[in-house]
Design an enzyme around this catalytic site. Structure first.
Site, PDB file in Angstrom:
ATOM      1  N   LYS A   1     -13.566  -1.256   6.068  1.00  0.00           N
ATOM      2  CA  LYS A   1     -13.915  -2.142   5.000  1.00  0.00           C
ATOM      3  C   LYS A   1     -15.095  -3.098   5.385  1.00  0.00           C
ATOM      4  CE  LYS A   1     -10.158   0.175   3.403  1.00  0.00           C
ATOM      5  NZ  LYS A   1     -10.020   0.554   1.828  1.00  0.00           N
TER       6      LYS A   1
ATOM      7  N   ALA B   1      -6.597  -5.137   6.980  1.00  0.00           N
ATOM      8  CA  ALA B   1      -7.173  -3.901   6.822  1.00  0.00           C
ATOM      9  C   ALA B   1      -9.039  -4.650   5.604  1.00  0.00           C
ATOM     10  CB  ALA B   1      -7.299  -2.927   6.100  1.00  0.00           C
TER      11      ALA B   1
ATOM     12  N   TRP C   1       0.715  -1.487  -0.230  1.00  0.00           N
ATOM     13  CA  TRP C   1      -0.335   0.141   0.226  1.00  0.00           C
ATOM     14  C   TRP C   1       0.905   1.009  -0.046  1.00  0.00           C
ATOM     15  CZ3 TRP C   1      -2.132   2.611   4.294  1.00  0.00           C
ATOM     16  CH2 TRP C   1      -3.222   3.354   4.136  1.00  0.00           C
TER      17      TRP C   1
ATOM     18  N   ASP D   1      -0.797  -5.745   9.009  1.00  0.00           N
ATOM     19  CA  ASP D   1      -1.384  -4.773   8.198  1.00  0.00           C
ATOM     20  C   ASP D   1      -2.839  -5.896   7.414  1.00  0.00           C
ATOM     21  OD1 ASP D   1      -3.136  -3.039   7.218  1.00  0.00           O
ATOM     22  OD2 ASP D   1      -1.511  -1.390   6.599  1.00  0.00           O
TER      23      ASP D   1
HETATM   24  C1  LMR Z   1      -7.277   1.722  -1.238  1.00  0.00           C
HETATM   25  O1  LMR Z   1      -5.618   1.103  -0.626  1.00  0.00           O
HETATM   26  O2  LMR Z   1      -7.028   2.857  -2.073  1.00  0.00           O
HETATM   27  C2  LMR Z   1      -7.587   2.456   0.517  1.00  0.00           C
HETATM   28  O3  LMR Z   1      -6.796   1.483   1.585  1.00  0.00           O
HETATM   29  C3  LMR Z   1      -7.762   3.103   0.627  1.00  0.00           C
HETATM   30  C4  LMR Z   1      -6.645   4.565   0.695  1.00  0.00           C
HETATM   31  O4  LMR Z   1      -6.779   5.495   1.762  1.00  0.00           O
HETATM   32  O5  LMR Z   1      -5.779   5.022   0.532  1.00  0.00           O
END
Ligand code: LMR
Length: 394
Positions: A243, A210, A127, A208
């Site tokens: 989510k 999510a 991410w 992590d």
């Molecule tokens: C994403 O990866 O699209 C989500 O987790 C939203 C974000 O905050 O980036």
């Protein structure tokens, strides 16, 4: 003084949200930011969330401060959901945080307080905000290979080779399930090898998580986190409710720190509370209270689980439909990985140029690293996307 400020790099996910909003084409398809949408393109308030909110409106008697760590009932309910009985709770400290991002940020700050020399190993890719926050905090980042761009599965050999460089000063960041951005995940045998490496090196693992409930199911998606928790002396977990409860804007997350010995828990908890105090004092309460209501009321919990399961199965169906459609159009199995991936995302493994062609010529928005949000599709847009992918020469 403020005129000294320099422009900041744009966040590629949030930048895409703005571009999509401005696009006047009625046929546009948003496969960008990680937000669940139903077949009508709506991000619904889940039934159990509505019911819990109604209950809160009726029964809540005060909105006075709670505590720096948030409501202990929230931590407990979330630890039950994430960890079940995999770890002795006396070794565990936890604080509510503003969303999963807040938990990630506080975790990295805790690492810096504990060891200013720590490096954080992150999957390549990960991410983007992981890397951004680490850079902001001045924590060195080391990337480990993760995604095989040929097979679009985990490059496990490469990952283990790169993790061989980890030392006891380092943190290894792992995605508990539904890897963001790739959608490719370790199996439990591979997790066990990673655990053995972590224990061999004496480093600190961080998970992590999510997207619990978006992959193979609520329990299945927690299996790796629980395996790690039961097998290592120390662990950080950053969890998000955005989510799986669909409460994105309520900013509801949890940071868990599991220590080696119960007698150190009070000090760890004190450090977590201190970090909350320095950054925002008290964490947001509304989302956490909604989650607690749901998780501690059997009827609400059952309804939440049923709706979450519908969402999960819907995404799996879309994955299969897209893989089938691409199989038909390309006459090959090279997109079969889309049905194998899990969670909200798949990285289809094409260049930013091709992603740009999809946006410019077909009004299809995906992140430049070719991550697409499966939940942004529906039965009608799947064939449109499949045709565009083939037309773009992907
Ligand atoms: C994403 O990866 O699209 C989500 O987790 C939203 C974000 O905050 O980036």
């Amino acid at each position: 003084m403020l005129s000294n400020l320099k422009e900041q790099p744009k966040d590629k996910i949030l930048g895409l949200m703005a571009l999509y909003r401005e696009d006047p084409r009625p046929t546009k398809i948003d496969l960008g930011v990680g937000v669940y949408k139903n077949a009508e393109g709506v991000t619904p308030v889940m039934r159990a969330v509505k019911a819990a909110e109604r209950k809160l409106v009726e029964e809540q008697t005060s909105k006075s401060y709670v505590g720096l760590a948030g409501d202990p009932a929230y931590s407990e309910a979330m630890c039950d959901l994430l960890l079940a009985d995999s770890v002795d709770r006396a070794r565990l400290a936890a604080v509510a945080t503003p969303g999963g991002t807040g938990a990630v940020r506080q975790a990295f700050e805790l690492v810096k307080m504990a060891n200013p020399d720590a490096r954080v190993f992150v999957s390549d890719p990960t991410w983007p905000n992981h890397v951004s926050i680490l850079g902001y905090l001045g924590i060195p980042v080391v990337k480990y290979r993760y995604f095989d761009t040929e097979t679009r599965a985990v490059d496990f050999e490469g990952m283990m080779e790169d993790l061989a460089d980890v030392t006891s000063n380092d943190v290894v960041l792992l995605h508990g399930c539904c890897h963001n951005p790739t959608g490719a995940n370790l199996n439990l045998t591979q997790w066990q090898s990673v655990i053995d490496l972590i224990n061999d090196k004496g480093c600190l693992p961080m998970i992590d998580i999510a997207y619990q409930g978006f992959g193979d199911g609520l329990e299945e998606d927690a299996a790796a986190t629980r395996l790690v928790a039961s097998s290592v002396p120390q662990l950080l977990i950053a969890a998000s409710c955005s989510k799986n409860f669909g409460i994105y804007r309520e900013r509801t997350g949890l940071l868990i720190a599991i220590g080696e010995k119960a007698e150190n828990t009070a000090v760890t908890q004190g450090n977590l509370n201190h970090l909350n105090r320095q950054n925002f004092s008290f964490p947001p309460d509304h989302g956490a209270r909604v989650v607690t209501e749901i998780l501690t009321d059997p009827a609400l919990k059952a309804d939440w689980m049923a709706e979450l399961e519908e969402m999960r199965l819907g995404m799996l169906g879309l994955r299969q439909q897209l893989a089938d459609e691409l199989q038909k159009l390309s006459g090959s199995d090279r997109f079969g990985f889309i049905a194998q991936h899990r969670g909200m995302f798949s990285q289809i493994g094409t260049t930013p140029d091709k992603v740009e062609i999809l946006r410019a010529d077909h009004a299809i928005y995906m992140v430049s690293d070719s991550r697409l949000n499966i939940a942004g599709l529906n039965a009608h847009s799947v064939p449109v996307l499949a045709k565009a992918i083939i037309d773009a020469g992907i």
